[in-house]
Design a protein around this motif. Structure first.
Motif, short mmCIF file in Angstrom:
data_model
loop_
_atom_site.label_atom_id
_atom_site.label_comp_id
_atom_site.label_asym_id
_atom_site.label_seq_id
_atom_site.Cartn_x
_atom_site.Cartn_y
_atom_site.Cartn_z
N HIS A 141 0.86 -1.19 0.00
CA HIS A 141 0.00 0.00 0.00
C HIS A 141 0.88 1.23 0.00
CE1 HIS A 141 -3.11 2.90 1.13
NE2 HIS A 141 -2.29 3.32 2.07
N GLN A 142 0.62 2.15 -0.93
CA GLN A 142 1.37 3.39 -1.01
C GLN A 142 0.46 4.56 -0.66
OE1 GLN A 142 4.90 4.28 -2.13
NE2 GLN A 142 4.01 5.90 -0.84
N GLY A 143 0.77 5.26 0.42
CA GLY A 143 0.04 6.46 0.78
C GLY A 143 0.79 7.69 0.31
N ALA A 144 0.28 8.85 0.69
CA ALA A 144 0.93 10.09 0.27
C ALA A 144 2.29 10.26 0.92
CB ALA A 144 0.03 11.28 0.62
N SER A 145 2.44 9.80 2.16
CA SER A 145 3.69 10.00 2.86
C SER A 145 4.24 8.72 3.51
CB SER A 145 3.52 11.07 3.95
OG SER A 145 2.53 10.67 4.89
N SER A 146 3.58 7.62 3.30
CA SER A 146 4.04 6.37 3.91
C SER A 146 3.67 5.20 3.02
CB SER A 146 3.41 6.18 5.30
OG SER A 146 2.01 6.01 5.19
N ARG A 147 4.34 4.09 3.27
CA ARG A 147 4.00 2.87 2.55
C ARG A 147 4.05 1.70 3.52
NH1 ARG A 147 9.08 1.59 -1.50
NH2 ARG A 147 10.66 1.12 0.06
N GLU A 148 3.19 0.72 3.24
CA GLU A 148 3.04 -0.41 4.14
C GLU A 148 3.01 -1.71 3.34
OE1 GLU A 148 0.48 1.55 7.82
OE2 GLU A 148 -0.58 0.55 6.17
N ASP A 157 9.54 1.91 5.18
CA ASP A 157 10.02 3.16 4.59
C ASP A 157 11.02 2.92 3.46
OD1 ASP A 157 8.51 4.78 6.29
OD2 ASP A 157 10.01 4.66 7.88
N THR A 158 11.66 1.74 3.47
CA THR A 158 12.62 1.41 2.41
C THR A 158 12.34 0.01 1.89
OG1 THR A 158 14.26 0.38 3.89
CG2 THR A 158 14.36 2.78 3.63
N ASP A 159 12.92 -0.29 0.74
CA ASP A 159 12.79 -1.65 0.19
C ASP A 159 13.41 -2.68 1.13
OD1 ASP A 159 11.60 -0.50 -1.99
OD2 ASP A 159 13.31 -0.78 -3.34
N ASP A 160 14.51 -2.32 1.76
CA ASP A 160 15.16 -3.25 2.68
C ASP A 160 14.26 -3.57 3.87
OD1 ASP A 160 17.41 -3.41 1.09
OD2 ASP A 160 18.55 -1.93 2.23
N ASP A 161 13.49 -2.57 4.33
CA ASP A 161 12.53 -2.83 5.40
C ASP A 161 11.53 -3.90 4.96
OD1 ASP A 161 13.66 -0.91 7.03
OD2 ASP A 161 12.23 0.66 6.48
N ALA A 162 11.03 -3.74 3.74
CA ALA A 162 10.03 -4.69 3.22
C ALA A 162 10.63 -6.09 3.12
CB ALA A 162 9.53 -4.23 1.85
N VAL A 163 11.84 -6.20 2.58
CA VAL A 163 12.48 -7.51 2.45
C VAL A 163 12.66 -8.15 3.82
CG1 VAL A 163 14.63 -8.69 1.80
CG2 VAL A 163 13.64 -6.95 0.29
N TYR A 164 13.10 -7.37 4.79
CA TYR A 164 13.31 -7.91 6.14
C TYR A 164 12.01 -8.44 6.73
CZ TYR A 164 13.76 -8.06 11.18
OH TYR A 164 13.71 -8.47 12.49
N TYR A 165 10.96 -7.63 6.70
CA TYR A 165 9.70 -8.04 7.31
C TYR A 165 9.09 -9.26 6.61
CZ TYR A 165 9.48 -3.91 10.32
OH TYR A 165 9.72 -2.97 11.29
N ILE A 166 9.21 -9.32 5.28
CA ILE A 166 8.66 -10.46 4.55
C ILE A 166 9.41 -11.74 4.93
CG2 ILE A 166 8.34 -11.47 2.26
CD1 ILE A 166 8.06 -8.52 1.23
N GLN A 210 2.22 -1.20 -7.87
CA GLN A 210 3.13 -1.82 -8.84
C GLN A 210 4.56 -1.32 -8.68
OE1 GLN A 210 1.85 -1.57 -12.92
NE2 GLN A 210 3.75 -2.43 -13.72
N GLN A 211 4.73 -0.03 -8.41
CA GLN A 211 6.08 0.50 -8.28
C GLN A 211 6.82 -0.15 -7.10
OE1 GLN A 211 6.22 4.77 -7.95
NE2 GLN A 211 8.42 4.83 -7.62
N LEU A 212 6.15 -0.31 -5.99
CA LEU A 212 6.77 -0.94 -4.83
C LEU A 212 7.04 -2.41 -5.11
CD1 LEU A 212 4.77 0.60 -1.85
CD2 LEU A 212 7.02 1.24 -2.70
N ARG A 213 6.07 -3.07 -5.72
CA ARG A 213 6.24 -4.49 -6.04
C ARG A 213 7.45 -4.71 -6.93
NH1 ARG A 213 1.97 -6.53 -10.10
NH2 ARG A 213 3.57 -5.69 -11.49
N ASP A 214 7.57 -3.91 -7.97
CA ASP A 214 8.66 -4.08 -8.92
C ASP A 214 10.01 -3.71 -8.31
OD1 ASP A 214 6.77 -4.87 -10.71
OD2 ASP A 214 6.75 -3.00 -11.86
N SER A 215 10.00 -2.81 -7.33
CA SER A 215 11.24 -2.41 -6.69
C SER A 215 11.73 -3.44 -5.68
CB SER A 215 11.04 -1.05 -6.00
OG SER A 215 12.21 -0.63 -5.34
N VAL A 216 10.79 -4.03 -4.93
CA VAL A 216 11.16 -4.97 -3.87
C VAL A 216 11.47 -6.36 -4.44
CG1 VAL A 216 10.26 -6.21 -1.85
CG2 VAL A 216 9.87 -3.74 -2.09
#
Length: 286
Positions: free
Chosen positions: A174-181, A202-211, A233-239
């Protein structure tokens, strides 16, 4: 049709032949409308919520800025996007759930508890809702069904997880105006829900760690079990390429073909709102 702000809704001649689904998060009210009798009718728009106002006041201001939302629709569903939820037995009384949430520092005592059916028959997603927001929804819309975003995702993913011999991790960005989850849902082989959680990334590395950490906590094997990504899609393709350094099977989730009945713009609408009708069907079958 899409926009930020209220679009031209003159096409809605009879709201009783349309459905309305709303997603409310801390930053915006996102609306999706579609006809129950016509294909390719999807209309979506987003209204920002004033961060200087209390949640209920900000929501009221946004709703009354779009009078079409007050029409007499065939059905109204409200998806609340919040991290103030937990998975627990479905038969627990509210006071017990409230004590659990307080112990876990999930929600203040002033909130009310709303429960949504989960994919497991013995469990529910219990969420804390601002009491003023709950009262506003109840008095503004006709018999609105209120859902936790986590429960909507679980009911849909759970219905897809029973096939195959591998465990599955579903990640919705989920991408918000100032945050992503990242919403992370883990299913053991056979489709039994093990973990559902939401983390700010807040970063791609955060997402990778939590997953990766959530998958391991659920007892899944990053070398053999599947990780399926959806949402922004942008977050998905980046992570995705970074996650593939640590997991063998990382793929984008195939978008549900049934959702295209309302129009190709379904790809750009909030995923929980698009799969909501499909998740309700899954609940009825279970």
């Amino acid at each position: 049709m899409s926009s930020t702000g209220t679009p031209d809704l003159s096409a809605i001649a009879d709201p009783r032949l349309w459905r309305l689904a709303l997603q409310i998060d801390s930053e915006a009210l996102r609306a999706v409308l579609w006809s129950t009798v016509e294909d390719a009718s999807l209309i979506r728009f987003t209204l920002p919520l004033d961060p200087t106002l209390p949640p209920a006041a900000a929501l009221e201001e946004a709703v009354y800025a779009a009078p079409v939302l007050l029409a007499d629709f065939a059905a109204v569903d409200v998806v609340l996007r919040t991290r103030a939820y937990l998975l627990a037995p479905s038969q627990l009384p509210d006071d017990c759930v409230r004590r659990m949430m307080k112990y876990a520092c999930v929600a203040p005592d002033s909130d009310v508890i709303r429960s949504s059916a989960a994919s497991r028959a013995d469990a529910a997603v219990h969420m804390a809702v601002d009491a003023d927001v709950a009262r506003f929804l109840a008095r503004t819309f006709r018999n609105p069904r209120v859902h936790s975003h986590a429960a909507v995702l679980d009911r849909y993913f759970g219905s897809k997880s029973a096939l195959g011999n591998s465990g599955k991790v579903y990640v919705h960005f989920h991408q918000g105006a100032s945050s992503r989850e990242a919403d992370i849902l883990c299913y053991a082989a056979g489709g039994r829900l093990a973990i559902v959680t939401t983390h700010r990334c807040d970063t791609d590395d955060d997402a990778v760690y939590y997953i990766a950490a959530t998958a391991r906590e659920a007892g899944l094997d990053l070398a053999s079990d599947e990780i399926l990504l959806c949402g922004n899609q942008q977050l998905r393709d980046s992570v995705m390429p970074k996650l593939r350094r640590y997991a063998s099977y990382v793929m984008p989730l195939i978008f549900p073909s049934a959702a295209f009945r309302v129009g190709r713009d379904a790809l750009n609408a909030p995923f929980p709102l698009i799969i909501l009708p499909l998740s309700l069907v899954s609940t009825k079958k279970s």
